[in-house]
Design a protein around this motif. Sequence first.
Motif, PDB file in Angstrom:
ATOM      1  N   GLU A 127       0.816  -1.214   0.000  1.00 39.91           N
ATOM      2  CA  GLU A 127       0.000   0.000   0.000  1.00 39.91           C
ATOM      3  C   GLU A 127       0.853   1.268   0.000  1.00 39.91           C
ATOM      4  O   GLU A 127       0.523   2.255  -0.664  1.00 39.91           O
ATOM      5  CB  GLU A 127      -0.912   0.019   1.226  1.00 39.91           C
ATOM      6  CG  GLU A 127      -2.073  -0.948   1.170  1.00 39.91           C
ATOM      7  CD  GLU A 127      -3.025  -0.758   2.332  1.00 39.91           C
ATOM      8  OE1 GLU A 127      -2.790   0.142   3.174  1.00 39.91           O
ATOM      9  OE2 GLU A 127      -4.025  -1.508   2.408  1.00 39.91           O
ATOM     10  N   GLY A 128       1.947   1.243   0.738  1.00 44.05           N
ATOM     11  CA  GLY A 128       2.779   2.440   0.849  1.00 44.05           C
ATOM     12  C   GLY A 128       3.495   2.817  -0.423  1.00 44.05           C
ATOM     13  O   GLY A 128       4.060   3.916  -0.511  1.00 44.05           O
ATOM     14  N   ASN A 129       3.485   1.954  -1.426  1.00 47.00           N
ATOM     15  CA  ASN A 129       4.147   2.251  -2.698  1.00 47.00           C
ATOM     16  C   ASN A 129       3.211   2.829  -3.736  1.00 47.00           C
ATOM     17  O   ASN A 129       3.597   3.016  -4.899  1.00 47.00           O
ATOM     18  CB  ASN A 129       4.817   0.995  -3.256  1.00 47.00           C
ATOM     19  CG  ASN A 129       6.064   0.617  -2.498  1.00 47.00           C
ATOM     20  OD1 ASN A 129       5.999   0.151  -1.373  1.00 47.00           O
ATOM     21  ND2 ASN A 129       7.225   0.835  -3.098  1.00 47.00           N
ATOM     22  N   ALA A 130       1.974   3.121  -3.354  1.00 46.85           N
ATOM     23  CA  ALA A 130       1.007   3.754  -4.262  1.00 46.85           C
ATOM     24  C   ALA A 130       0.726   5.167  -3.767  1.00 46.85           C
ATOM     25  O   ALA A 130       0.380   5.377  -2.601  1.00 46.85           O
ATOM     26  CB  ALA A 130      -0.285   2.946  -4.315  1.00 46.85           C
ATOM     27  N   TYR A 131       0.885   6.162  -4.660  1.00 46.67           N
ATOM     28  CA  TYR A 131       0.646   7.556  -4.324  1.00 46.67           C
ATOM     29  C   TYR A 131      -0.500   8.088  -5.175  1.00 46.67           C
ATOM     30  O   TYR A 131      -0.476   7.968  -6.410  1.00 46.67           O
ATOM     31  CB  TYR A 131       1.898   8.406  -4.589  1.00 46.67           C
ATOM     32  CG  TYR A 131       3.151   7.913  -3.899  1.00 46.67           C
ATOM     33  CD1 TYR A 131       3.096   7.284  -2.653  1.00 46.67           C
ATOM     34  CD2 TYR A 131       4.394   8.087  -4.492  1.00 46.67           C
ATOM     35  CE1 TYR A 131       4.251   6.841  -2.021  1.00 46.67           C
ATOM     36  CE2 TYR A 131       5.549   7.645  -3.874  1.00 46.67           C
ATOM     37  CZ  TYR A 131       5.475   7.017  -2.634  1.00 46.67           C
ATOM     38  OH  TYR A 131       6.624   6.579  -2.014  1.00 46.67           O
ATOM     39  N   GLY A 132      -1.487   8.666  -4.521  1.00 47.30           N
ATOM     40  CA  GLY A 132      -2.606   9.236  -5.246  1.00 47.30           C
ATOM     41  C   GLY A 132      -2.159  10.298  -6.225  1.00 47.30           C
ATOM     42  O   GLY A 132      -1.312  11.141  -5.906  1.00 47.30           O
ATOM     43  N   ALA A 133      -2.718  10.271  -7.439  1.00 42.61           N
ATOM     44  CA  ALA A 133      -2.280  11.172  -8.518  1.00 42.61           C
ATOM     45  C   ALA A 133      -3.431  12.043  -9.011  1.00 42.61           C
ATOM     46  O   ALA A 133      -3.561  12.295 -10.207  1.00 42.61           O
ATOM     47  CB  ALA A 133      -1.686  10.364  -9.663  1.00 42.61           C
ATOM     48  N   GLU A 134      -4.259  12.497  -8.089  1.00 43.06           N
ATOM     49  CA  GLU A 134      -5.381  13.350  -8.459  1.00 43.06           C
ATOM     50  C   GLU A 134      -4.891  14.590  -9.214  1.00 43.06           C
ATOM     51  O   GLU A 134      -3.888  15.200  -8.845  1.00 43.06           O
ATOM     52  CB  GLU A 134      -6.141  13.796  -7.210  1.00 43.06           C
ATOM     53  CG  GLU A 134      -7.346  14.664  -7.484  1.00 43.06           C
ATOM     54  CD  GLU A 134      -8.048  15.112  -6.208  1.00 43.06           C
ATOM     55  OE1 GLU A 134      -9.021  15.880  -6.318  1.00 43.06           O
ATOM     56  OE2 GLU A 134      -7.613  14.702  -5.118  1.00 43.06           O
TER      57      GLU A 134
END
Length: 330
Positions: A127-134
């Motif tokens: 989970e910590g390797n995914a960054y929201g890209a809004e």
Amino acid sequence: MSLMKALVCVEPGRFERTERPRPQARPGHLRIRIGHVGICGTDYHIYGGQQPFLSYPRVMGHELSGRSLDPSADGRIAGGDLVVVNPYLACGACHACVIGKPNCCERIAVLGVHTDGGMCEEILIPEGNAYGAEGLDEKAAAMVEFLAIGAHGVRRARLRPGSTALVVGAGPIGLGAAIFAAIEGADVTLRDRSASRLKLAGRALPHARLELVGQEASGAYDAVFDATGSIAAMNAGLDRVAHGGAYVLLSVVKGDLQFPDPEFHKREVTLLASRNALKADFEHVMANIRNGRVQVDALATHETGFDSAVTDLPLWAEDRGTLIKAIIRV
């Protein structure tokens, strides 16, 4: 078991489309449906057989964007959210991880290099390797990782507004460093041996000074960034660092660094290695794409589909002087 399509480098010079098992949900992890994959110099090296310590077959691809198929436990990411993937899988327990530097984890594994990557329909990541890209589109999000490497090197150099910076090597990593050095307010010179590559770079850096190797050099700089992948260039770069300046090595190559110690000390040079990137660098890149200070359209020079990548990637591996960044649409 459900299958998905994947692109696999079976062995050097052999790149094929195949099918692999689709990843299953797992606690603490997110399944990501891959949308776009940037092709990195590392991928070309894997295809060409020049990447050491790599086992084949390998699903390449570490410059990744996609949609999360799962919500994260901490609520940061909802199902369907666009995310940028941090491909550096750190152990979380070694000295580097404990002091907040997972980018140089002692047991790091990089997606697409040490373990299978994202040239496929879905991957499973912590989970910590995914960054929201809004606020980004999928294509721009797939370019965040390579730009973050350059941004990390610039942050290491601690540039001040009005300082001078030389970036040697006008490939994607060098361009990332040049872009973020300019964002920090530096007067940037970009140097390369390829006139065509410099011309392409000028589209993304219209205010940079472009310097062709072989032409007369233009003095010393507060910070010099090497992104050449050449040990000879790395050894020669000290000559371009001003007294009191910083020398940042973005390149990682086999070979020994050799500097004349009297010159190194006389200039009181700060020598810095820069490896991968941190979450702060990813966030910094995304913020500057959103505010328009990074012109990603000028960087994405080539694009291909999943099926045609089997033909296109080998062609681009033979002639990278006409492209900056190629993107695969999954």
